[in-house]
Write a protein that holds these residues in place. Structure first.
Motif, PDB file in Angstrom:
ATOM      1  N   TRP A 196       0.747  -1.212  -0.336  1.00 29.13           N
ATOM      2  CA  TRP A 196      -0.108   0.143   0.078  1.00 29.13           C
ATOM      3  C   TRP A 196       0.998   1.186   0.035  1.00 29.13           C
ATOM      4  N   GLU A 197       2.056   1.133   0.430  1.00 25.76           N
ATOM      5  CA  GLU A 197       3.003   2.461   0.774  1.00 25.76           C
ATOM      6  C   GLU A 197       3.475   2.663  -0.934  1.00 25.76           C
ATOM      7  N   ASN A 198       3.827   1.547  -1.717  1.00 28.69           N
ATOM      8  CA  ASN A 198       4.300   1.893  -2.938  1.00 28.69           C
ATOM      9  C   ASN A 198       3.087   2.567  -3.608  1.00 28.69           C
ATOM     10  N   ILE A 199       1.915   2.278  -3.468  1.00 27.65           N
ATOM     11  CA  ILE A 199       0.707   2.645  -4.351  1.00 27.65           C
ATOM     12  C   ILE A 199       0.645   4.192  -3.916  1.00 27.65           C
ATOM     13  N   ARG A 200       0.491   4.453  -2.462  1.00 26.62           N
ATOM     14  CA  ARG A 200       0.309   5.462  -1.927  1.00 26.62           C
ATOM     15  C   ARG A 200       1.547   6.716  -2.439  1.00 26.62           C
ATOM     16  N   LEU A 201       2.907   6.202  -2.525  1.00 21.77           N
ATOM     17  CA  LEU A 201       3.945   7.100  -2.902  1.00 21.77           C
ATOM     18  C   LEU A 201       3.620   7.489  -4.384  1.00 21.77           C
ATOM     19  N   PHE A 202       3.352   6.548  -5.224  1.00 22.32           N
ATOM     20  CA  PHE A 202       3.391   6.983  -6.638  1.00 22.32           C
ATOM     21  C   PHE A 202       1.994   7.708  -6.889  1.00 22.32           C
ATOM     22  N   ASP A 242      -6.843  -9.201  -6.658  1.00 24.71           N
ATOM     23  CA  ASP A 242      -7.083 -10.458  -5.516  1.00 24.71           C
ATOM     24  C   ASP A 242      -5.787 -10.369  -4.338  1.00 24.71           C
ATOM     25  N   PHE A 243      -5.360  -9.009  -4.288  1.00 22.52           N
ATOM     26  CA  PHE A 243      -4.045  -8.933  -3.435  1.00 22.52           C
ATOM     27  C   PHE A 243      -4.431  -8.159  -1.923  1.00 22.52           C
ATOM     28  N   GLU A 244      -5.688  -8.378  -1.640  1.00 22.15           N
ATOM     29  CA  GLU A 244      -6.121  -7.562  -0.488  1.00 22.15           C
ATOM     30  C   GLU A 244      -5.249  -8.335   0.789  1.00 22.15           C
ATOM     31  N   SER A 245      -4.974  -9.437   0.874  1.00 21.25           N
ATOM     32  CA  SER A 245      -4.116  -9.957   1.980  1.00 21.25           C
ATOM     33  C   SER A 245      -2.831  -9.380   1.946  1.00 21.25           C
ATOM     34  N   GLU A 246      -2.320  -9.194   0.901  1.00 20.31           N
ATOM     35  CA  GLU A 246      -0.899  -8.647   0.699  1.00 20.31           C
ATOM     36  C   GLU A 246      -0.820  -7.082   0.973  1.00 20.31           C
ATOM     37  N   ARG A 247      -1.764  -6.503   1.333  1.00 19.73           N
ATOM     38  CA  ARG A 247      -1.884  -5.024   1.561  1.00 19.73           C
ATOM     39  C   ARG A 247      -0.446  -4.579   2.300  1.00 19.73           C
ATOM     40  N   ASN A 248      -0.561  -5.186   3.309  1.00 18.78           N
ATOM     41  CA  ASN A 248       0.775  -4.850   4.302  1.00 18.78           C
ATOM     42  C   ASN A 248       2.076  -5.485   4.132  1.00 18.78           C
ATOM     43  N   THR A 249       2.143  -6.207   3.106  1.00 20.92           N
ATOM     44  CA  THR A 249       3.299  -6.999   2.808  1.00 20.92           C
ATOM     45  C   THR A 249       4.285  -6.277   2.223  1.00 20.92           C
ATOM     46  N   MET A 250       5.590  -6.407   2.690  1.00 19.19           N
ATOM     47  CA  MET A 250       6.559  -5.882   2.174  1.00 19.19           C
ATOM     48  C   MET A 250       6.974  -6.234   0.420  1.00 19.19           C
ATOM     49  N   VAL A 251       7.160  -5.471  -0.193  1.00 24.00           N
ATOM     50  CA  VAL A 251       7.293  -5.778  -1.754  1.00 24.00           C
ATOM     51  C   VAL A 251       8.492  -6.960  -1.827  1.00 24.00           C
ATOM     52  N   LYS A 295      -8.043  11.005  -1.027  1.00 23.76           N
ATOM     53  CA  LYS A 295      -9.190  10.161  -0.973  1.00 23.76           C
ATOM     54  C   LYS A 295      -9.151   9.320  -2.161  1.00 23.76           C
ATOM     55  N   MET A 296      -8.873  10.028  -3.388  1.00 23.68           N
ATOM     56  CA  MET A 296      -9.030   9.105  -4.333  1.00 23.68           C
ATOM     57  C   MET A 296      -8.076   8.036  -4.199  1.00 23.68           C
ATOM     58  N   ILE A 297      -6.911   8.210  -3.748  1.00 23.06           N
ATOM     59  CA  ILE A 297      -5.730   7.299  -3.710  1.00 23.06           C
ATOM     60  C   ILE A 297      -6.340   6.090  -2.761  1.00 23.06           C
ATOM     61  N   GLU A 325      -9.564  -0.749  -4.774  1.00 22.31           N
ATOM     62  CA  GLU A 325     -10.279  -1.082  -6.197  1.00 22.31           C
ATOM     63  C   GLU A 325      -9.236  -2.095  -6.644  1.00 22.31           C
ATOM     64  N   LEU A 326      -8.047  -1.535  -6.773  1.00 17.60           N
ATOM     65  CA  LEU A 326      -7.018  -2.256  -7.315  1.00 17.60           C
ATOM     66  C   LEU A 326      -6.485  -3.481  -6.675  1.00 17.60           C
ATOM     67  N   LEU A 327      -6.532  -3.267  -5.361  1.00 16.60           N
ATOM     68  CA  LEU A 327      -6.042  -4.532  -4.528  1.00 16.60           C
ATOM     69  C   LEU A 327      -7.241  -5.613  -4.617  1.00 16.60           C
ATOM     70  N   GLU A 328      -8.486  -5.406  -4.831  1.00 17.54           N
ATOM     71  CA  GLU A 328      -9.476  -6.304  -5.045  1.00 17.54           C
ATOM     72  C   GLU A 328      -9.400  -6.764  -6.417  1.00 17.54           C
ATOM     73  N   ARG A 329      -9.211  -6.096  -7.344  1.00 17.46           N
ATOM     74  CA  ARG A 329      -9.198  -6.400  -8.773  1.00 17.46           C
ATOM     75  C   ARG A 329      -7.943  -7.562  -8.847  1.00 17.46           C
TER      76      ARG A 329
END
Lengths: 245, 359
Positions: free
Chosen positions: A95-101, A124-133, A110-112, A118-122
């Motif tokens: 999420w931090e990478n997404i937020r940064l860019f 199927d990445f929601e469980s990885e939101r807090n994972t280090m890349v 708010k849009m971010i 939406e992106l994580l859902e599409r």
């Protein structure tokens, strides 16, 4: 449909060495354009000029409607770029990478947040939101990097060998994402080493020694060169290269 | 501004997630100041002293007795002739010889000042003791003759004050850490490939450079505070001048050092090179040309000119004036202007250079 990239006689010289030698081509809106060439043929240098990272030594061109010689700042707002090497920060969470860019491209907070969900859902990445890349598998990393590159809805996305080292199944999934993006109206400018991927493109150009030696649909190229596959077309053209890597 | 904040957040995360580096960065100044601190400990005791008196008289006995009683000196009676003494001093076992002439009317102190602090303190103590004894005699009207005390510093004629070291360490350590920290930060982005992505984004190069300095500035302020606290409470170096002036100047100096690191970073190809180059570029001039150890006034003219481009020289000069001498802006404005000029030059060059080595 209009052209989103128009380039005439684009040239880049480093001292005596001409990395890109007077290339001219157009890319149409919504197209998937394959930009092929052997290593050292000048693909990356050409992409860097189109993205406003490096200044051309000669020639003119427009990307997303803006002059590549004078309006590189405007171009940068309207394109996405995924580099040959990995484009995300390994020591940041997903999420931090997404937020940064999102922040770098000036999207509202708010849009971010909404688009991230939406992106994580599409994906199927929601469980990885807090994972280090850095702890994601390579294929996932590349999918995430692509999603981040088009997060701000650019007109064009430049992908420099996005599937290098990724296994075939993952490459298929990656290309499905590319098709999705193209359907949403994003023009895709992609370089690749894999000739099967070249078949997926609407049109393909082949660079040899800094010049574009062929440009057409994969079907036409096969017909002109009387070849069964793109691989054969490519090998035949690349063999003419004089430049040593 | 949104871009700036997003980028600063990212830089903070990089730093805080790298625990080991963080520990080193915050630990170095503490270790350095403590190491230097004990090396320049001004509390000198147990000085070994030997006495040579070819013709003893009551005055000489008085001096001997007083030296013997002093808590600072250990009297070495067994070294009773100059040859033995000299040998012992050469071996570092003796700190001072007290030599009376054959008539017992003049005294010479020969001091081992290979350790300048120890030497100068020994000289001061002994001179004070002898002079005190003379006054005592004069008061009692028993003064047989006027004694001249003559000091000769051998092995190291240049005596330095201990207080001079703390500003030097501040100048060296702050710059070393700041420069090394930022020197890797741009190179790392180039090595990993993220720099290309940033350059293809609408992020301005100036924004990137300034955003990269913010977190390091914060860390360096922590370092500055720990150096100051340790030197005040552990080394007992007073802060005579204004703490605000000192802090303000130090922020300027930290910023300059960070910018220097960024400039190195834009010119290097990999992180190891960047660290080594910044260590060399900071340590050598920082130690040799900054006036930290060797007085600039005693250098050959050409080195004096060269020292003008060493930022640490100006900073150390300012810190000495503010911290030790208690002076203010009126006497440091020239040095401050030079530091401001250097910072602007360094920031400007790193912004212009950020793209280099990418193509």
């Amino acid at each position: 449909m209009g052209s989103v990239i128009e380039v005439k006689e684009l040239t880049k010289r480093f001292g005596n060495f001409t990395a890109v030698d007077r290339i001219s081509f157009d890319v149409k809106e919504g197209e998937i354009f394959g930009f092929l060439g052997a290593n050292g043929a000048g693909k990356t240098t050409a992409i860097q000029m189109l993205c406003g990272i490096s200044k051309p030594s000669g020639g003119t061109g427009r990307v997303a409607g803006y002059d590549i010689n004078k309006e590189s700042e405007r171009i940068k707002r309207n394109i996405g770029y995924m580099s040959q090497r990995f484009s995300l920060y390994e020591d940041l969470r997903v999420w931090e990478n997404i937020r940064l860019f999102g922040g770098i491209y000036g999207l509202p907070e708010k849009m971010i947040a909404e688009k991230t969900n939406e992106l994580l859902e599409r994906l199927d990445f929601e469980s990885e939101r807090n994972t280090m890349v850095k702890s994601l598998p390579l294929g996932w990393k590349q999918k995430l990097a692509f999603s981040v590159a088009i997060f701000h809805e650019p007109k064009i996305v430049f992908l420099d060998e996005p599937t290098g080292g990724v296994d075939p199944a993952m490459r298929r999934q990656f290309w499905e994402m590319i098709y999705d993006a193209a359907e949403r109206g994003i023009t895709v400018f992609v370089t690749t080493h894999y000739m099967d991927e070249a078949e997926y493109c609407d049109r393909v150009s082949i660079m040899v020694d800094g010049r574009i030696d062929a440009l057409d649909t994969p079907k036409e190229l096969r017909r002109i060169h009387n070849a069964a596959s793109m691989d054969e077309v490519f090998t035949r053209l690349a063999r003419q290269a004089k430049r040593v890597e | 501004m949104k871009q700036f904040i997003a980028f600063v957040n990212k830089e903070f995360r990089h730093i805080f997630r790298d625990r080991r580096t963080m520990l080193i960065i915050l630990g170095i100044p503490v270790v350095q100041i403590l190491l230097f601190g004990f090396a320049i400990n001004t509390e000198v005791k147990d000085l070994h002293v030997a006495l040579y008196a070819p013709s003893p008289n009551s005055f000489i006995n008085g001096v001997t007795e007083r030296l013997y009683q002093s808590e600072y000196f250990t009297y070495r009676a067994e070294l009773d002739d100059p040859i033995k003494m000299e040998e012992s001093m050469r071996k570092g076992k003796l700190d001072m010889m007290v030599l009376f002439d054959s008539k017992g009317e003049a005294v010479q102190l020969i001091i081992n000042s290979s350790d300048p602090n120890r030497g100068s303190i020994a000289a001061t103590y002994a001179t004070a003791i002898i002079a005190g004894y003379q006054q005592e005699l004069a008061g009692m009207r028993k003064m047989p003759f006027q004694i001249e005390v003559e000091n000769r510093m051998i092995y190291n004629p240049e005596m330095k004050s201990a207080y001079m070291f703390v500003p030097g360490i501040m100048g060296l350590v702050l710059m070393l850490i700041c420069t090394m920290m930022t020197s890797v930060s741009i190179v790392r982005e180039k090595e990993r490939g993220t720099m290309e992505v940033l350059l293809a984004s609408p992020l301005k190069q100036g924004t990137m450079v300034f955003a990269k300095t913010v977190p390091y500035l914060a860390i360096s302020l922590v370092n500055f505070a720990s150096i100051l606290l340790l030197s005040y409470y552990v080394l007992k170096v007073p802060i005579q001048g204004s703490l605000w002036t000192l802090t303000l100047i130090s922020i300027l100096y930290i910023f300059l050092s960070l910018a220097f690191g960024l400039l190195i970073s834009t010119l290097m190809r990999n992180q190891i090179n960047a660290v080594i180059i910044s260590a060399i570029l900071v340590m050598l001039p920082g130690l040799l040309l900054s006036g930290m150890i060797f007085p600039i006034e005693n250098m050959p003219q050409i080195l004096q000119w060269l020292s003008h481009i060493v930022p640490a020289r100006w900073y150390i000069d300012i810190v000495r004036k503010v911290m030790i001498q208690g002076l203010g802006w009126a006497v440091i404005w020239r040095e401050t202007t030079i530091l401001v000029g250097m910072s602007l030059l360094l920031v400007g060059s790193s912004i212009l250079n950020i793209k280099s080595r990418l193509e």
